[in-house]
Motif scaffolding. Structure first.
Motif, PDB file in Angstrom:
ATOM      1  N   GLN A  88       0.826  -1.202   0.000  1.00  0.00           N
ATOM      2  CA  GLN A  88       0.000   0.000   0.000  1.00  0.00           C
ATOM      3  C   GLN A  88       0.862   1.255   0.000  1.00  0.00           C
ATOM      4  O   GLN A  88       0.541   2.248  -0.669  1.00  0.00           O
ATOM      5  CB  GLN A  88      -0.932  -0.010   1.205  1.00  0.00           C
ATOM      6  N   GLN A  89       1.978   1.213   0.713  1.00  0.00           N
ATOM      7  CA  GLN A  89       2.898   2.352   0.735  1.00  0.00           C
ATOM      8  C   GLN A  89       3.500   2.585  -0.653  1.00  0.00           C
ATOM      9  O   GLN A  89       3.715   3.722  -1.063  1.00  0.00           O
ATOM     10  CB  GLN A  89       4.010   2.102   1.746  1.00  0.00           C
ATOM     11  N   ASP A  90       3.730   1.470  -1.365  1.00  0.00           N
ATOM     12  CA  ASP A  90       4.314   1.564  -2.713  1.00  0.00           C
ATOM     13  C   ASP A  90       3.259   1.722  -3.802  1.00  0.00           C
ATOM     14  O   ASP A  90       3.578   1.726  -4.989  1.00  0.00           O
ATOM     15  CB  ASP A  90       5.156   0.314  -3.011  1.00  0.00           C
ATOM     16  N   ARG A  91       1.995   1.832  -3.374  1.00  0.00           N
ATOM     17  CA  ARG A  91       0.863   1.946  -4.301  1.00  0.00           C
ATOM     18  C   ARG A  91       0.795   0.761  -5.265  1.00  0.00           C
ATOM     19  O   ARG A  91       0.492   0.913  -6.459  1.00  0.00           O
ATOM     20  CB  ARG A  91       0.929   3.271  -5.070  1.00  0.00           C
ATOM     21  N   LEU A  92       1.098  -0.417  -4.734  1.00  0.00           N
ATOM     22  CA  LEU A  92       0.993  -1.670  -5.481  1.00  0.00           C
ATOM     23  C   LEU A  92       0.030  -2.569  -4.700  1.00  0.00           C
ATOM     24  O   LEU A  92       0.447  -3.322  -3.835  1.00  0.00           O
ATOM     25  CB  LEU A  92       2.360  -2.342  -5.620  1.00  0.00           C
ATOM     26  N   PRO A  93      -1.257  -2.466  -4.992  1.00  0.00           N
ATOM     27  CA  PRO A  93      -2.247  -3.168  -4.166  1.00  0.00           C
ATOM     28  C   PRO A  93      -2.066  -4.689  -4.170  1.00  0.00           C
ATOM     29  O   PRO A  93      -1.732  -5.283  -5.194  1.00  0.00           O
ATOM     30  CB  PRO A  93      -3.582  -2.768  -4.801  1.00  0.00           C
ATOM     31  N   LEU A  94      -2.282  -5.283  -3.014  1.00  0.00           N
ATOM     32  CA  LEU A  94      -2.224  -6.731  -2.851  1.00  0.00           C
ATOM     33  C   LEU A  94      -3.575  -7.197  -2.322  1.00  0.00           C
ATOM     34  O   LEU A  94      -4.068  -6.680  -1.320  1.00  0.00           O
ATOM     35  CB  LEU A  94      -1.121  -7.116  -1.858  1.00  0.00           C
ATOM     36  N   ARG A  95      -4.182  -8.143  -3.022  1.00  0.00           N
ATOM     37  CA  ARG A  95      -5.462  -8.696  -2.595  1.00  0.00           C
ATOM     38  C   ARG A  95      -5.227 -10.057  -1.941  1.00  0.00           C
ATOM     39  O   ARG A  95      -4.478 -10.873  -2.458  1.00  0.00           O
ATOM     40  CB  ARG A  95      -6.411  -8.866  -3.789  1.00  0.00           C
ATOM     41  N   ILE A  96      -5.911 -10.285  -0.815  1.00  0.00           N
ATOM     42  CA  ILE A  96      -5.762 -11.534  -0.078  1.00  0.00           C
ATOM     43  C   ILE A  96      -7.119 -12.218   0.012  1.00  0.00           C
ATOM     44  O   ILE A  96      -8.130 -11.584   0.335  1.00  0.00           O
ATOM     45  CB  ILE A  96      -5.203 -11.279   1.339  1.00  0.00           C
ATOM     46  N   GLY A  97      -7.131 -13.519  -0.288  1.00  0.00           N
ATOM     47  CA  GLY A  97      -8.369 -14.278  -0.248  1.00  0.00           C
ATOM     48  C   GLY A  97      -8.255 -15.533   0.602  1.00  0.00           C
ATOM     49  O   GLY A  97      -7.197 -16.166   0.645  1.00  0.00           O
ATOM     50  N   ILE A  98      -9.327 -15.864   1.305  1.00  0.00           N
ATOM     51  CA  ILE A  98      -9.421 -17.111   2.072  1.00  0.00           C
ATOM     52  C   ILE A  98     -10.433 -18.007   1.373  1.00  0.00           C
ATOM     53  O   ILE A  98     -11.587 -17.619   1.172  1.00  0.00           O
ATOM     54  CB  ILE A  98      -9.867 -16.849   3.528  1.00  0.00           C
ATOM     55  N   LEU A  99      -9.993 -19.210   1.004  1.00  0.00           N
ATOM     56  CA  LEU A  99     -10.829 -20.157   0.287  1.00  0.00           C
ATOM     57  C   LEU A  99     -11.036 -21.415   1.131  1.00  0.00           C
ATOM     58  O   LEU A  99     -10.245 -21.703   2.032  1.00  0.00           O
ATOM     59  CB  LEU A  99     -10.170 -20.564  -1.036  1.00  0.00           C
ATOM     60  N   GLY A 100     -12.081 -22.159   0.834  1.00  0.00           N
ATOM     61  CA  GLY A 100     -12.240 -23.480   1.427  1.00  0.00           C
ATOM     62  C   GLY A 100     -13.037 -23.505   2.716  1.00  0.00           C
ATOM     63  O   GLY A 100     -13.885 -22.647   2.984  1.00  0.00           O
ATOM     64  N   CYS A 101     -12.732 -24.510   3.556  1.00  0.00           N
ATOM     65  CA  CYS A 101     -13.569 -24.822   4.721  1.00  0.00           C
ATOM     66  C   CYS A 101     -13.589 -23.718   5.767  1.00  0.00           C
ATOM     67  O   CYS A 101     -14.627 -23.433   6.363  1.00  0.00           O
ATOM     68  CB  CYS A 101     -13.094 -26.136   5.344  1.00  0.00           C
ATOM     69  N   MET A 102     -12.452 -23.098   6.040  1.00  0.00           N
ATOM     70  CA  MET A 102     -12.420 -22.032   7.045  1.00  0.00           C
ATOM     71  C   MET A 102     -13.211 -20.825   6.555  1.00  0.00           C
ATOM     72  O   MET A 102     -13.865 -20.136   7.347  1.00  0.00           O
ATOM     73  CB  MET A 102     -10.972 -21.649   7.343  1.00  0.00           C
ATOM     74  N   ALA A 103     -13.174 -20.572   5.253  1.00  0.00           N
ATOM     75  CA  ALA A 103     -13.980 -19.494   4.680  1.00  0.00           C
ATOM     76  C   ALA A 103     -15.460 -19.756   4.913  1.00  0.00           C
ATOM     77  O   ALA A 103     -16.229 -18.853   5.282  1.00  0.00           O
ATOM     78  CB  ALA A 103     -13.687 -19.368   3.184  1.00  0.00           C
ATOM     79  N   GLU A 104     -15.868 -21.006   4.728  1.00  0.00           N
ATOM     80  CA  GLU A 104     -17.271 -21.379   4.920  1.00  0.00           C
ATOM     81  C   GLU A 104     -17.690 -21.211   6.376  1.00  0.00           C
ATOM     82  O   GLU A 104     -18.789 -20.752   6.679  1.00  0.00           O
ATOM     83  CB  GLU A 104     -17.467 -22.830   4.478  1.00  0.00           C
TER      84      GLU A 104
END
Length: 443
Positions: A88-104
């Motif tokens: 974010q400081q470098d203005r290079l966005p990083l997206r994080i996703g949680i998939l699978g059973c814990m997401a459910e």
């Protein structure tokens, strides 16, 4: 039905040159889920990176079977928090996703804790990943944890994450209807549904064309054990290995677990399998310290381990999960230190008996499918016999049973006849006799 986080947003998927980093936790089913998710993203134009620092999107495929598995994800997210802040400081966005059973299981908590996670997708929502990522690209959180009654991803051929391998896992069903009292799977993966046979055969053929020599059928419930033992008798290309999850050796505890069988019925099945398939390798699952388990119950599990003498075991201390019947109806009343003591006793007995079972193979010749170099020594090769037991042997020049006069060196995917010279609870060691084929070895 779409989640309230994304219901009113119109988006266009943005995937050109977006690099995705996938990280898998938990069971082999999650590895298969990773391959399905990547197949969907690859088809939509995403690229794959093996370096987390190069990723535009980081997706964690998660497990909820035990609290320890979920804690590993929370710990990982703390590490990724710093990376995301730097981006974010470098203005290079990083997206994080949680998939699978814990997401459910924990969608709301995941989305609201520190606002770190951008997308959440349950096991039946992987087709929606391009849309969810496009929503995240607009700066909003996105979620889809809707469970399906019919989703099997039958039309999606998983992209193998370890290209060039000699073995692969093929999912034949998803979900579970058994509702064992300790188990979270019906709540995180939904109702049981089978994948169409034509789709399974198509994937197996694709894998065979890619050089894969062995496939393992994967699912929460994949066996009718008596039918399976007859098939193994009839067909020499089916490995002599069965997974017979016991969970406990106490009929009283099995009833509390809602397993649907007694100790006596389980042992009858074991005897039937061993009578039908001489030399069969057995693996199992066990839980130490389930609700209400007494010392006598524990000792019955110890005695079952000794009586059956498994080759492979998966043993864990009980971890109560919300939503399960045990959570609502039973008391998690075995102290943590007692659970750990019982678990260590079970592990010790399992290893002792597995070593004895494996030592019975010393002096025998075993057909081994070569997987590659041993992790401990570059001068040795590693493979598995048809009981799924690891076999280590020297990487030496050997004869070829096909009649070639020149000596050869075994390669991954080759079958080698190995004479076993020593054994431990987890590994056989031996000397290679010759390279052969599956057809020749069963002739």
């Amino acid at each position: 039905m779409r989640d309230r986080f994304t219901a009113d947003i119109c988006v266009t998927p943005i995937s050109a040159f977006v690099a995705v980093y996938l990280e898998t936790y938990g069971c082999q089913m999650n590895v298969n889920d990773t391959e399905i998710a990547w197949a969907i993203l690859q088809k939509n134009g995403y690229t794959r990176t093996k370096e987390v620092d190069e990723a535009d999107v980081i997706l964690l495929v998660t497990c909820s079977v035990r609290e320890k598995a979920e804690q590993a994800i929370w710990n990982r997210l703390q590490h990724l928090k710093a990376l995301k802040a730097r981006r974010q400081q470098d203005r290079l966005p990083l997206r994080i996703g949680i998939l699978g059973c814990m997401a459910e299981r924990l969608k709301e908590e995941i989305l609201h804790r520190e606002k770190l996670v951008d997308i959440v997708a349950g096991p039946d929502a992987y087709r929606d990943l391009p849309r969810l990522l496009a929503v995240a690209e607009s700066g909003q959180q996105a979620a889809n944890v809707l469970l399906s009654l019919d989703e099997t991803y039958a039309d999606i051929l998983p992209v193998q994450t370890s290209a060039g391998g000699t073995t692969a896992f093929v999912s034949i069903m998803r979900g579970c209807d058994n509702m064992c009292s300790y188990c979270i799977v019906p709540f995180t993966r939904g109702r049981e549904r089978s994948r169409p046979i034509a789709s399974i055969l198509q994937e197996v053929k694709m894998l065979s064309d890619q050089g894969v020599k062995e496939v393992t059928l994967l699912g929460q419930n994949v066996n009718s054990f008596r039918d399976m033992s007859e098939l193994i008798q009839e067909r020499h290309n089916i490995c002599k290995q069965l997974h017979l999850p016991a969970q406990s050796g106490s009929t009283r505890v099995l009833e509390a677990m809602r397993r649907g069988y007694t100790r006596e019925a389980y042992l009858e099945l074991v005897h039937h399998v061993r009578d039908s398939i001489p030399g069969v390798s057995l693996s199992s699952d066990f839980i130490a310290g389930f609700c209400g388990e007494t010392e006598e119950d524990h000792q019955q599990t110890v005695s079952l381990l000794r009586e059956v003498r498994y080759n492979v075991g998966f043993l864990f201390a009980y971890s109560m999960r919300q939503k399960t019947r045990a959570y609502h109806r039973l008391q998690d009343d075995v102290p943590a230190d007692v659970k750990q003591r019982r678990l260590q006793e079970l592990i010790a007995v399992f290893r002792e008996e597995a070593a004895t079972a494996n030592e019975a193979m010393v002096g025998q010749s075993q057909l081994v499918l070569v997987e590659g170099p041993s992790k401990r020594s570059a001068s040795e090769l590693c493979g598995r016999n048809d009981g799924n037991i690891k076999v280590i042997f020297p990487d030496a020049e050997i004869k070829d049973a096909a009649g070639c006069e020149a000596l050869v060196r075994a390669q991954p995917g080759d079958y080698v006849l190995v004479k076993v010279t020593s054994a431990s609870s987890q590994t056989l060691k031996g000397v290679p006799l010759c390279r052969t084929t599956l057809a020749c070895s069963t002739a």
